[in-house]
Design an enzyme around this catalytic site. Sequence first.
Site, PDB file in Angstrom:
ATOM      1  N   PRO A   2       0.837  -1.193   0.000  1.00  0.00           N
ATOM      2  CA  PRO A   2       0.000   0.000   0.000  1.00  0.00           C
ATOM      3  C   PRO A   2       0.879   1.252   0.000  1.00  0.00           C
ATOM      4  O   PRO A   2       1.914   1.294   0.664  1.00  0.00           O
ATOM      5  CB  PRO A   2      -0.787  -0.099   1.301  1.00  0.00           C
ATOM      6  CG  PRO A   2      -0.688  -1.515   1.723  1.00  0.00           C
ATOM      7  CD  PRO A   2       0.609  -2.014   1.184  1.00  0.00           C
ATOM      8  N   PHE A   3       0.470   2.261  -0.751  1.00  0.00           N
ATOM      9  CA  PHE A   3       1.250   3.491  -0.870  1.00  0.00           C
ATOM     10  C   PHE A   3       0.323   4.699  -0.838  1.00  0.00           C
ATOM     11  O   PHE A   3      -0.663   4.741  -1.567  1.00  0.00           O
ATOM     12  CB  PHE A   3       2.033   3.471  -2.188  1.00  0.00           C
ATOM     13  CG  PHE A   3       2.745   4.756  -2.504  1.00  0.00           C
ATOM     14  CD1 PHE A   3       3.851   5.151  -1.779  1.00  0.00           C
ATOM     15  CD2 PHE A   3       2.296   5.569  -3.524  1.00  0.00           C
ATOM     16  CE1 PHE A   3       4.508   6.336  -2.070  1.00  0.00           C
ATOM     17  CE2 PHE A   3       2.940   6.765  -3.829  1.00  0.00           C
ATOM     18  CZ  PHE A   3       4.058   7.140  -3.095  1.00  0.00           C
TER      19      PHE A   3
END
Length: 68
Positions: A2-3
């Site tokens: 996740p970013f």
Amino acid sequence: MPFANLKVPAGTLTPESKKRLIDAVTDAYADVYGERARATALVLLEEVPDGGWGLGGNILTAEMLGRS
């Protein structure tokens, strides 16, 4: 992984509030994806200098936003 790439007005966050924001976003990813995502959740805070924002073709400044 996740970013999250968060853009914030320069000079508006203290080191403590940056930590709180990063923790909150990381917690949100872990809530959605499970605890396995916590170790790989990447949160990037980018400070945008005054006048580096635009909305509807207009440059936004701290003075315009009532923060000066």
